[in-house]
Write an enzyme that holds these catalytic residues in place. Structure first.
Site, short mmCIF file in Angstrom:
data_model
loop_
_atom_site.label_atom_id
_atom_site.label_comp_id
_atom_site.label_asym_id
_atom_site.label_seq_id
_atom_site.Cartn_x
_atom_site.Cartn_y
_atom_site.Cartn_z
N ARG A 140 0.62 -1.13 -0.01
CA ARG A 140 0.18 0.13 0.02
C ARG A 140 0.91 1.36 0.28
NH1 ARG A 140 -4.47 -1.38 4.22
NH2 ARG A 140 -2.68 -1.82 5.16
N LYS A 168 -9.53 -22.61 7.19
CA LYS A 168 -8.15 -23.59 7.20
C LYS A 168 -8.80 -24.80 7.15
CE LYS A 168 -4.99 -20.73 10.00
NZ LYS A 168 -4.61 -20.45 11.15
N1 LIG Z 1 0.92 -13.02 9.72
C1 LIG Z 1 0.70 -14.64 9.79
O1 LIG Z 1 1.45 -15.26 10.64
C2 LIG Z 1 0.09 -15.33 8.81
C3 LIG Z 1 0.10 -16.60 8.80
C4 LIG Z 1 -0.38 -17.46 7.76
C5 LIG Z 1 -1.25 -16.82 6.84
N2 LIG Z 1 -1.08 -15.47 6.76
C6 LIG Z 1 -1.73 -14.83 5.55
O2 LIG Z 1 -0.75 -13.97 4.90
C7 LIG Z 1 -1.70 -13.02 4.40
C8 LIG Z 1 -0.69 -11.83 4.59
O3 LIG Z 1 -0.71 -11.62 6.11
P1 LIG Z 1 0.06 -10.54 6.89
O4 LIG Z 1 0.00 -11.05 8.48
O5 LIG Z 1 1.35 -10.61 6.40
O6 LIG Z 1 -0.48 -9.33 6.72
P2 LIG Z 1 -0.10 -7.62 7.10
O7 LIG Z 1 1.05 -7.78 7.82
O8 LIG Z 1 -1.28 -7.17 7.23
O9 LIG Z 1 0.39 -7.39 5.63
C9 LIG Z 1 -0.52 -7.07 4.51
C10 LIG Z 1 0.35 -6.18 3.36
O10 LIG Z 1 -0.37 -5.94 2.34
C11 LIG Z 1 -0.52 -4.67 1.78
N3 LIG Z 1 -1.62 -4.23 1.45
C12 LIG Z 1 -2.87 -4.19 2.05
N4 LIG Z 1 -3.92 -3.58 1.17
C13 LIG Z 1 -3.03 -3.50 0.00
C14 LIG Z 1 -3.63 -2.86 -1.28
N5 LIG Z 1 -4.99 -2.62 -1.36
N6 LIG Z 1 -2.76 -2.96 -2.17
C15 LIG Z 1 -1.36 -3.16 -2.02
N7 LIG Z 1 -0.89 -3.72 -0.82
C16 LIG Z 1 -1.77 -3.82 -0.21
C17 LIG Z 1 0.06 -4.00 3.00
O11 LIG Z 1 0.48 -2.80 2.74
P3 LIG Z 1 1.50 -1.93 3.68
O12 LIG Z 1 2.59 -2.39 4.40
O13 LIG Z 1 2.03 -0.52 2.65
O14 LIG Z 1 0.38 -1.52 4.47
C18 LIG Z 1 1.02 -5.10 3.75
O15 LIG Z 1 2.29 -4.91 3.30
C19 LIG Z 1 -3.00 -12.94 4.63
O16 LIG Z 1 -3.61 -13.62 3.85
C20 LIG Z 1 -3.02 -13.77 6.06
O17 LIG Z 1 -4.06 -14.52 6.30
C21 LIG Z 1 -0.48 -14.73 7.44
#
Ligand SMILES: NC(=O)c1ccc[n+]([C@@H]2O[C@H](COP(=O)([O-])OP(=O)(O)OC[C@H]3O[C@@H](n4cnc5c(N)ncnc54)[C@H](OP(=O)(O)O)[C@@H]3O)[C@@H](O)[C@H]2O)c1
Length: 430
Positions: free
Chosen positions: A46, A207
């Site tokens: 973003r 899941k």
């Molecule tokens: N976190 C975990 O432990 C975990 C484990 C398993 C699966 N997952 C899955 O992995 C995925 C990501 O999770 P996360 O924890 O990494 O999420 P996160 O920390 O919230 O990161 C989301 C990323 O997406 C970007 N983003 C959001 N809206 C956007 C848009 N409209 N256009 C472009 N970029 C956008 C954000 O940009 P900015 O950085 O600029 O805000 C951020 O870099 C999800 O599907 C989640 O369910 C996560």
């Protein structure tokens, strides 16, 4: 050296940043294992100006994530934005339509649109891979798709949400109630500011739906999952569970019954003799029972930067090697539309905890309500007199049908001597 696998990553949050770090740190090793370099070509998120603890090297910044799906110099799009609709869905569809491979950690997207996306990937010749979407660092999708592929799976179950497992573990260890432990987990960063997806069981259900699709060769059916969270579990129930030789876990369970596929997520009483009862804190575990292999159990970290990046990169190495398998093990066109077994048909034993007025005749009234549904009691615990006049009574039953148990619980809840809605927890036999 073979030409590199050219990677575009959308989303540089917890998981995306982890993948960038892993690719940089293990670049040589991955090139060897993947048969060619894994090269980060472009990224998108973003905010470009956000401070991130990663070195993006020469990777180009795309303002619009969809540009990654259209770029001719990208072979695989890694979707790490999240969400079942909006930009994440558009990105995955656009990339697959363009014939690119897609790696994603997005369980919500797969739970709701997994079957269509798998079909699209096959039609256009791309690989759709999602190891990180289920149980984080545990390679459970690979296990089902590869190591256990010779089996018919009779049942699978698991602890699929680390936040809930952490809360239940802490409640047991400290004797405190749900709300207090949740607040502490939020302060410590183990639970989201809006914890509903986790504590209401939705994340585990996403899941489970994905796992069920892969293990039973059926179209992912999130709507067919019966979902209950952990908000109603009290410290008192956790303590009674221990006294009875159980531990309370939020499990996702799936099996094939004569009524169809049963998929459910809810708190369960698990015998302390079962290995899964001892998976504590933020850890996840998945048990798969196969007809030839018997019981297998996988455990590890279900979330977090390192474990999730590990799973994403495993998929990237598969893509680099051209290891292609249908996303849900069998070709998308052959995924079955299996009937959903209604929850009322579930058969199992139950724990019921009631708060009752301590007066004569109460136990007889309870027994009568159960007898009307032909439910037989296995054990009963009654605690001494309380000043308030309210005492907990705990019953465990022999196996019965869910519908009968629900009718009995409703009748019991209406008894004059019963002061709160009965707390009902299913007992699982493993
Ligand atoms: N976190 C975990 O432990 C975990 C484990 C398993 C699966 N997952 C899955 O992995 C995925 C990501 O999770 P996360 O924890 O990494 O999420 P996160 O920390 O919230 O990161 C989301 C990323 O997406 C970007 N983003 C959001 N809206 C956007 C848009 N409209 N256009 C472009 N970029 C956008 C954000 O940009 P900015 O950085 O600029 O805000 C951020 O870099 C999800 O599907 C989640 O369910 C996560």
């Amino acid at each position: 050296m073979n030409p590199p696998l050219r990677i575009g990553i959308a989303g540089l949050g917890t998981v995306g940043a982890g993948v960038v770090k892993l690719l940089a740190e293990h670049g040589r090793l991955l090139a060897l294992r993947g048969g060619r370099p894994l090269k980060l070509v472009a990224v998108s998120a973003r905010s470009k100006s956000k401070k991130r603890d990663i070195d993006l090297g020469k990777a180009r910044w795309e303002k619009d994530p969809l540009a990654l799906a259209r770029a001719p110099d990208i072979d695989v799009v890694v979707e790490l934005i999240g969400g079942s609709s909006g930009i994440a869905r558009r990105l995955v569809e656009t990339a697959l339509r363009a014939g690119k491979h897609v790696v994603t950690a997005n369980k919500a997207l797969l739970a709701l649109h997994g079957a269509e996306l798998a079909a699209l990937a096959e039609k256009r010749g791309g690989i759709l891979a999602f190891e990180a979407a289920v149980a984080g660092g545990i390679p459970i999708i690979k296990a089902i798709r590869e190591g256990l592929v010779g089996n018919r799976v009779s049942r699978l179950y698991g602890i699929l949400n680390g936040t809930c497992n952490y809360i239940l573990t802490t409640m047991r260890e400290t004797g405190r109630d749900f709300e207090a432990v949740l607040a502490e987990a939020q302060a410590a960063g183990y639970a989201e500011a809006d914890p509903s997806f986790d504590v209401d069981g939705v994340d585990a259900a996403h899941k489970l739906a994905v796992l069920t699709g892969a293990a039973f060769g059926s179209k992912v059916n999130f709507a067919g999952v019966h979902v209950e969270g952990i908000r109603r579990v009290t410290a008192m129930d956790i303590q009674f569970a221990e006294e009875l030789g159980y531990r309370i876990k939020l499990l996702g369970l799936a099996r094939e019954t004569r009524h169809g596929i049963e998929q459910r997520v809810h708190p369960c009483m698990v015998s302390l003799k079962a290995p899964i009862a001892h998976i504590e804190g933020v850890f996840n575990a998945v048990v798969v029972e196969g007809d030839f292999v018997g019981t297998t159990m996988f455990q590890g970290r279900g979330a977090g930067q390192g474990p999730t990046a590990s799973a994403v990169v495993a998929d990237l190495v598969d893509v680099a090697r051209g290891r292609d398998m249908p996303a849900f093990v069998v070709p998308a066109a052959r995924l079955a539309d299996k009937k959903v077994s209604p929850m009322g048909r579930h058969v199992g034993a139950y724990y019921i905890r009631l708060m009752v007025q301590d007066r004569p005749g109460v136990i007889a009234a309870l027994s009568g309500a159960l007898a009307k549904e032909r439910i037989s009691v296995e054990s009963m615990l009654q605690r001494g007199r309380a000043k308030s006049g309210q005492v907990p009574v705990v019953l465990t039953t022999h196996e019965t049908e869910e519908a009968a148990m629900q009718r009995a619980a409703e009748r019991i809840g209406k008894l004059k001597a019963v002061s709160e809605e009965p707390c009902l927890i299913r007992i699982e036999a493993f």
